[in-house]
Design a protein around this motif. Structure first.
Motif, PDB file in Angstrom:
ATOM      1  N   CYS A 492     -38.034  38.186   9.437  1.00 21.01           N
ATOM      2  CA  CYS A 492     -39.258  38.580   8.751  1.00 21.01           C
ATOM      3  C   CYS A 492     -39.391  40.076   8.779  1.00 21.01           C
ATOM      4  CB  CYS A 492     -40.452  37.750   9.230  1.00 21.01           C
ATOM      5  SG  CYS A 492     -42.110  38.247   8.425  1.00 21.01           S
ATOM      6  N   PRO A 493     -39.696  40.656   7.527  1.00 25.79           N
ATOM      7  CA  PRO A 493     -39.848  42.199   7.446  1.00 25.79           C
ATOM      8  C   PRO A 493     -41.126  42.612   8.091  1.00 25.79           C
ATOM      9  CG  PRO A 493     -39.426  41.407   5.461  1.00 25.79           C
ATOM     10  CD  PRO A 493     -39.443  40.228   6.315  1.00 25.79           C
ATOM     11  N   VAL A 494     -42.079  41.742   8.296  1.00 23.69           N
ATOM     12  CA  VAL A 494     -43.353  42.060   8.736  1.00 23.69           C
ATOM     13  C   VAL A 494     -43.587  41.531   9.985  1.00 23.69           C
ATOM     14  CG1 VAL A 494     -44.082  42.608   6.507  1.00 23.69           C
ATOM     15  CG2 VAL A 494     -44.715  40.458   7.537  1.00 23.69           C
ATOM     16  N   CYS A 503     -46.216  37.887  10.539  1.00 25.51           N
ATOM     17  CA  CYS A 503     -46.404  36.542  10.123  1.00 25.51           C
ATOM     18  C   CYS A 503     -45.951  35.603  10.955  1.00 25.51           C
ATOM     19  CB  CYS A 503     -45.560  36.411   8.838  1.00 25.51           C
ATOM     20  SG  CYS A 503     -46.075  37.173   7.425  1.00 25.51           S
ATOM     21  N   TYR A 504     -44.725  36.085  11.726  1.00 27.46           N
ATOM     22  CA  TYR A 504     -44.169  34.958  12.799  1.00 27.46           C
ATOM     23  C   TYR A 504     -44.297  35.616  14.181  1.00 27.46           C
ATOM     24  CZ  TYR A 504     -42.223  32.114   9.107  1.00 27.46           C
ATOM     25  OH  TYR A 504     -42.262  31.209   8.081  1.00 27.46           O
ATOM     26  N   CYS A 526     -47.842  38.647   4.733  1.00 26.85           N
ATOM     27  CA  CYS A 526     -46.679  38.331   4.144  1.00 26.85           C
ATOM     28  C   CYS A 526     -46.440  39.112   2.625  1.00 26.85           C
ATOM     29  CB  CYS A 526     -46.639  36.790   3.765  1.00 26.85           C
ATOM     30  SG  CYS A 526     -45.398  36.119   2.623  1.00 26.85           S
ATOM     31  N   VAL A 527     -45.124  39.717   2.776  1.00 28.25           N
ATOM     32  CA  VAL A 527     -44.779  40.464   1.533  1.00 28.25           C
ATOM     33  C   VAL A 527     -44.007  39.654   0.633  1.00 28.25           C
ATOM     34  CG1 VAL A 527     -44.991  42.751   2.567  1.00 28.25           C
ATOM     35  CG2 VAL A 527     -42.761  41.569   2.671  1.00 28.25           C
ATOM     36  N   CYS A 529     -41.226  37.900   0.750  1.00 32.04           N
ATOM     37  CA  CYS A 529     -39.908  38.380   0.353  1.00 32.04           C
ATOM     38  C   CYS A 529     -38.828  37.032   0.323  1.00 32.04           C
ATOM     39  CB  CYS A 529     -39.488  39.306   1.807  1.00 32.04           C
ATOM     40  SG  CYS A 529     -39.252  38.400   3.068  1.00 32.04           S
ATOM     41  N   THR A 531     -37.579  35.442   2.905  1.00 32.32           N
ATOM     42  CA  THR A 531     -36.506  35.363   4.014  1.00 32.32           C
ATOM     43  C   THR A 531     -36.838  34.006   4.673  1.00 32.32           C
ATOM     44  OG1 THR A 531     -36.507  37.617   4.059  1.00 32.32           O
ATOM     45  CG2 THR A 531     -35.969  36.350   6.097  1.00 32.32           C
ATOM     46  N   CYS A 532     -38.017  33.819   5.191  1.00 32.31           N
ATOM     47  CA  CYS A 532     -38.295  32.793   5.829  1.00 32.31           C
ATOM     48  C   CYS A 532     -38.072  31.142   5.210  1.00 32.31           C
ATOM     49  CB  CYS A 532     -39.544  32.558   6.527  1.00 32.31           C
ATOM     50  SG  CYS A 532     -40.724  32.796   5.264  1.00 32.31           S
TER      51      CYS A 532
HETATM   52  S1  SF4 Z   1     -41.914  35.352   2.959  1.00 35.36           S
HETATM   53 FE1  SF4 Z   1     -41.411  34.893   5.106  1.00 35.36          FE
HETATM   54  S2  SF4 Z   1     -40.085  36.270   5.989  1.00 35.36           S
HETATM   55 FE2  SF4 Z   1     -41.012  37.124   4.061  1.00 35.36          FE
HETATM   56  S3  SF4 Z   1     -42.740  38.617   4.894  1.00 35.36           S
HETATM   57 FE3  SF4 Z   1     -43.525  36.489   4.219  1.00 35.36          FE
HETATM   58  S4  SF4 Z   1     -43.465  35.571   6.079  1.00 35.36           S
HETATM   59 FE4  SF4 Z   1     -42.120  36.991   6.482  1.00 35.36          FE
END
Ligand code: SF4
Ligand SMILES: Cc1cc2nc3c(=O)[nH]c(=O)nc-3n(C[C@H](O)[C@H](O)[C@H](O)COP(=O)(O)OP(=O)(O)OC[C@H]3O[C@@H](n4cnc5c(N)ncnc54)[C@H](O)[C@@H]3O)c2cc1C
Length: 554
Positions: A492-494, A503-504, A526-527, A529, A531-532
């Motif tokens: 997760c980029p943040v 976030c995680y 959370c941006v 993106c 990914t998760c």
């Molecule tokens: S979508 Fe998921 S991986 Fe991406 S920033 Fe939000 S919590 Fe993190």
């Protein structure tokens, strides 16, 4: 079924794909409504970003929006180089050949201003047909009638029926998923991009890159500075800023448990970049997003009933070596989808629009650019573990190094061959080993110094604008065991290992004398993106409407 509004066409998403589709529909007098979930078009979007006008494309952005280059882009990009890096040694390849191949022009862009500019034009054009563009409206699903898609449903509006629904809702397309058309969900089918926009005065850009104000530069980076993760970095000159970022194969990022923001910092702080960065490093924005790998997922038949998918929603993002092209393909596909509908309607068969669109994607050569046949044919061999291991070993051996020195001059030809790049295997050898060896064997020592001090992750996410979804989370963790969702702690980029504000995070829960490693989720920064949604066990949807992150640059 509830009462529904009726429009002839509904376009979901006002990125380049949606804007192009809406423009072609409006130009043909089709009543078109465009729905965009951002508070402004572009506020949810991220790109590197170089936008190309390809000579072979049926539609380019300036065909449809003639003032585009003056109104919405940053600089014409006139030079493009690839820097292969090993430690503090760099081997540079001129990418002029591949940059100019099939190219009418190429400009750098920032998505918030670009998409907002496009949206204004789209609104004017579609209003003339009795439609328009509405922002802050999230389409949350498809409207069905007797098992057939007949429109869309929204958070903010009544359901809308339409003869044509164009899903231009990007990489995390809810509509493609709802229609059963997004069948890719493995980490090796995606890339993750992370980016920083850095403030630089225009005259400093001109001086540091040796260019005039109406010129721009693109540089790409590969080699050993990304901790062995497959992918690379980029730097593009804007009018008064630099876009600097990284794009990695998501499976590689997950396998290496690499942290995206750290890999970005590896690039930002590398001595080689010191020659271009300003004396005072000031970051305007940090952002991230997934992109689909078109080689594996571009949908050959992206339609169902009245629904046509364009752009990232159809997996149409081309990343082949130094070629990164998604926006232009989204524009082309958006135009072709609209054209297909106009033609089908003129033959009294609007329901055949999807088939015509599929045929056009194939006949116009779009599919072959996105999913080259030669890649599909060579992949089973070139990406097999055995072959990759052998090639990696050979490349590192004395014989391999001798070969690199002997054929050094040929590397420029390979990097500039769209044919060769179209079958480049997605392996460690291509992305890491060969660039590193090229730099070691043929490179020059870096002479510049770099004092850049990028912000911490906490500072970066603190600078972003949020309207959080507390009490109505858009992500739910289905399995919080470390085995199921632990990758999200690093990917997760943040988030990051040991950083509590993302976030995680990972926790150790003690009960009855036993300990369990679990993952906790808190989606505040959370941006979006995506990914998760791929690497963790979640149910993931977009936050409602304009909620969530709002980018100023993108
Ligand atoms: S979508 Fe998921 S991986 Fe991406 S920033 Fe939000 S919590 Fe993190
Ligand atoms: C780091 C990075 C670097 C990149 N570099 C380049 C590059 O240099 N050149 C290039 O050409 N491409 C690049 N790309 C890829 C490019 O950004 C995409 O391919 C392109 O934006 C796809 O356009 P699109 O119109 O399909 O989707 P998007 O641009 O993603 O637009 C989708 C739109 O739909 C809206 N939306 C989504 N869901 C809903 C909903 N439910 N209801 C209403 N609206 C919705 C979104 O808010 C958004 O405005 C890069 C991407 C990243 C992440």
């Amino acid at each position: 079924m509830t009462d529904a509004e009726q429009f002839e066409a509904v376009v979901v998403g006002a990125g380049p794909g949606g804007a192009a589709a809406a423009a072609v529909l409006a130009n043909n007098g089709i009543e078109t409504l465009v729905l965009e979930r951002g508070v402004e078009a572009g506020s949810k979007n991220v790109s590197g970003g170089l936008i190309y006008a390809e000579q072979s494309a049926a539609y380019t952005v300036d065909d449809l929006f003639p003032e585009f280059r003056e109104g919405a882009s940053e600089r014409p990009v006139t030079r493009n180089h690839m820097d292969n890096i090993a430690g503090e040694t760099v081997h540079t390849v001129d990418l002029k050949g591949v940059h100019e191949h099939d190219t009418e022009w190429c400009d750098s862009v920032l998505r918030r201003p670009m998409d907002a500019w496009l949206a204004e034009r789209v609104h004017e054009m579609t209003a003339e047909t009795g439609g328009g563009l509405l922002t802050d409206v999230r389409v949350n699903g498809l409207l069905w009638d007797d098992g057939e898609i007949v429109g869309v449903t929204c958070d903010e509006l009544d359901p809308i029926r339409a003869d044509l629904v164009v899903a231009a809702d990007g990489v995390n397309s809810e509509l493609a998923r709802a229609a059963g058309l997004m069948d890719w969900d493995e980490p090796d089918e995606w890339f993750q991009g992370v980016k920083a926009v850095v403030d630089v005065e225009p005259d400093v850009i001109d001086e540091r890159f040796g260019i005039d104000e109406d010129e721009g530069v693109a540089r790409l980076f590969g080699g050993d500075l990304f901790d062995g993760v497959r992918g690379g970095g980029f730097l593009y000159t804007n009018r008064d800023s630099l876009s600097i970022g990284t794009v990695f194969h998501l499976d590689s990022l997950a396998d290496e448990r690499a942290e995206p923001h750290e890999l970005l910092d590896n690039l930002l702080t590398h001595p080689h970049l010191g020659q271009w960065l300003p004396d005072e490093y000031e970051e305007r924005e940090y952002s991230a997003k997934l992109v689909p790998d078109s080689k594996k997922v571009a949908h050959g038949s992206p339609h169902r009933d009245r629904l046509l998918l364009v752009g990232d929603a159809a997996g149409q993002m081309q990343a082949q070596g130094p070629i990164i092209k998604g926006m232009n393909h989204a524009v082309n596909a958006g135009g072709l989808a609209a054209e297909a509908y106009v033609e089908a309607k003129s033959r009294n068969a609007p329901h055949r629009a999807g088939e015509r669109y599929e045929t056009k994607l194939r006949e116009e050569g779009v599919m072959d650019k996105l999913r080259p046949t030669r890649y599909e044919l060579s992949r089973p061999l070139s990406e097999s573990g055995v072959v990759t291991g052998a090639l990696d070993g050979l490349a590192r051996s004395a014989v391999g190094r001798f070969g690199v020195r002997a054929v050094g001059g040929l590397t420029e030809r390979v990097f500039n061959s769209p044919f060769a790049l179209g079958m480049l295997p997605d392996t460690h050898t291509s992305y890491v080993t060969v660039p590193t060896i090229l730099a070691e064997e043929l490179g020059e020592p870096v002479t510049s110094e770099n004092d850049a001090d990028p912000p911490t992750l906490e500072e970066r996410i603190g600078e972003l604008t949020y309207d959080t979804d507390v009490g109505n989370p858009h992500i739910e963790l289905r399995d919080n065991s470390y085995e199921a969702s632990g990758v999200a702690v690093t990917a997760c980029p943040v988030s990051a290992d040991g950083f509590g504000g993302g976030c995680y995070r990972e926790e150790t829960v003690k009960s009855n004398g036993s300990e369990e490693r679990v993952v906790s989720l808190d989606t505040q920064p959370c941006v979006e993106c995506g990914t998760c949604a791929v690497v963790a066990d979640t149910t993931w949807t977009h936050p409602r409407g304009g909620k969530g992150v709002e980018y100023d640059q993108g």
